[in-house]
Write a protein that holds these residues in place. Structure first.
Motif, mmCIF file in Angstrom:
data_model
loop_
_atom_site.group_PDB
_atom_site.id
_atom_site.type_symbol
_atom_site.label_atom_id
_atom_site.label_comp_id
_atom_site.label_asym_id
_atom_site.label_seq_id
_atom_site.Cartn_x
_atom_site.Cartn_y
_atom_site.Cartn_z
ATOM 1 N N LYS A 152 0.826 -1.198 0.000
ATOM 2 C CA LYS A 152 0.000 0.000 0.000
ATOM 3 C C LYS A 152 0.864 1.252 0.000
ATOM 4 O O LYS A 152 0.583 2.214 -0.734
ATOM 5 C CB LYS A 152 -0.933 -0.009 1.216
ATOM 6 N N ARG A 153 1.929 1.255 0.809
ATOM 7 C CA ARG A 153 2.806 2.424 0.872
ATOM 8 C C ARG A 153 3.495 2.671 -0.469
ATOM 9 O O ARG A 153 3.549 3.796 -0.959
ATOM 10 C CB ARG A 153 3.853 2.229 1.977
ATOM 11 N N CYS A 155 2.457 1.727 -3.365
ATOM 12 C CA CYS A 155 1.434 2.119 -4.332
ATOM 13 C C CYS A 155 1.137 3.606 -4.237
ATOM 14 O O CYS A 155 1.103 4.310 -5.258
ATOM 15 C CB CYS A 155 0.168 1.299 -4.103
ATOM 16 N N LEU A 156 0.931 4.107 -3.029
ATOM 17 C CA LEU A 156 0.608 5.521 -2.839
ATOM 18 C C LEU A 156 1.786 6.416 -3.173
ATOM 19 O O LEU A 156 1.606 7.514 -3.716
ATOM 20 C CB LEU A 156 0.140 5.755 -1.399
ATOM 21 N N GLU A 157 3.000 5.948 -2.872
ATOM 22 C CA GLU A 157 4.184 6.740 -3.193
ATOM 23 C C GLU A 157 4.413 6.848 -4.696
ATOM 24 O O GLU A 157 5.006 7.815 -5.168
ATOM 25 C CB GLU A 157 5.428 6.126 -2.522
ATOM 26 N N LYS A 160 -0.278 6.117 -7.513
ATOM 27 C CA LYS A 160 -1.444 5.333 -7.896
ATOM 28 C C LYS A 160 -2.467 5.326 -6.762
ATOM 29 O O LYS A 160 -2.255 5.898 -5.691
ATOM 30 C CB LYS A 160 -1.032 3.907 -8.255
ATOM 31 N N GLN A 161 -3.568 4.632 -6.975
ATOM 32 C CA GLN A 161 -4.630 4.536 -5.975
ATOM 33 C C GLN A 161 -4.651 3.138 -5.375
ATOM 34 O O GLN A 161 -4.383 2.150 -6.059
ATOM 35 C CB GLN A 161 -5.995 4.854 -6.605
ATOM 36 N N TRP A 162 -4.991 3.077 -4.072
ATOM 37 C CA TRP A 162 -5.040 1.808 -3.352
ATOM 38 C C TRP A 162 -6.491 1.404 -3.151
ATOM 39 O O TRP A 162 -7.296 2.162 -2.637
ATOM 40 C CB TRP A 162 -4.327 1.920 -2.013
ATOM 41 N N GLU A 164 -8.997 -0.681 -1.153
ATOM 42 C CA GLU A 164 -9.104 -1.372 0.131
ATOM 43 C C GLU A 164 -9.909 -2.659 0.027
ATOM 44 O O GLU A 164 -9.787 -3.537 0.875
ATOM 45 C CB GLU A 164 -9.753 -0.454 1.171
ATOM 46 N N CYS A 169 -3.093 -2.383 -5.913
ATOM 47 C CA CYS A 169 -2.816 -1.058 -6.458
ATOM 48 C C CYS A 169 -3.585 -0.889 -7.762
ATOM 49 O O CYS A 169 -3.592 -1.782 -8.622
ATOM 50 C CB CYS A 169 -1.317 -0.909 -6.695
#
Length: 228
Positions: A152-153, A155-157, A160-162, A164, A169
């Motif tokens: 998740k980290r 992906c966000l860095e 992109k969008q995560w 849930e 990703c």
């Protein structure tokens, strides 16, 4: 209750929204808001009767009825209003079986049983069984939380969008406007359809097939160099 009303009236500020104007809370306003809370309880609701399995039936009366169902607000820890006690209610119905000739219908009487809620409770509707492979059930939040936090980290860095729900990703909601272009999930960019097909073909190849492909590429490169 007086202390609660005083505390809220002195510190509360209504959240602003597009269609509302925020203002300082008063004791009367807070009291009216608290007293209008619709708590979790059985209430009359209108539902549509399930259609009988008999395909010969063209009409049924009634089509909608009123039954008691659990509805209302609950706390964030137990957000769902669920039935704690139920009973079966028999609904009398009249059905019509119409033949091939227009205007000729045979009427029959029957009944349909519906579940009716007699008592309700606030609880979490989720369980650990409802969570997926990469999820962990959080009882305090009544939610399935993703366990692959490093993914998740990253992906966000990467911008992109995560998701849930799937703990994967995903790409932002970008529309590819050019004809023949599609979204490439790996790069989140619009590319030609042929590039996507080539990438998917390589991903679906086994290790032996990829090794054979690499050998062919090496032989081709060697022959190109020696030919010069």
């Amino acid at each position: 209750m007086k202390f609660l009303l005083f505390f809220l009236s002195s510190t509360c500020l209504v959240r602003q929204a597009v269609q509302f104007e925020g203002f300082q809370c008063t004791s009367q306003h807070v009291q009216e808001a608290v007293t209008t809370i619709s708590a979790c309880a059985p209430r009359e609701v209108v539902i549509q009767l399930p259609w009988p399995n008999n395909t010969d039936i063209q009409q049924m009366t009634p089509s909608h009825v009123i039954v008691q169902r659990c509805t209302g607000g609950c706390s964030p820890l137990n957000p769902s209003c669920l039935p704690s006690q139920t009973r079966m209610k028999k609904i009398p119905v009249i059905v019509a079986k119409c033949g091939i000739k227009l205007g000729i219908c045979d009427k029959e009487c029957s009944s349909i049983e519906l579940e009716e809620h007699t008592a309700c409770k606030c609880a979490c509707a989720l369980t650990a069984d409802d969570c997926g492979e990469h999820h962990m059930f959080s009882k305090s939040e009544c939610a399935c939380k993703c366990t692959n936090l490093q993914d998740k980290r990253r992906c966000l860095e990467s911008g992109k969008q995560w998701d849930e729900t799937s703990c994967r990703c995903t790409c932002p909601n970008i529309h590819c406007s050019q004809p023949g272009e599609v979204m490439d999930i790996s790069s989140c960019k619009c590319v030609e359809q042929t590039h996507i097909q080539t990438s998917r073909t390589l991903l679906n190849m086994s290790s032996e097939q990829l090794l054979s492909l690499e050998i062919l590429i090496i032989i081709f490169l060697i022959s190109t160099v020696t030919g010069k």
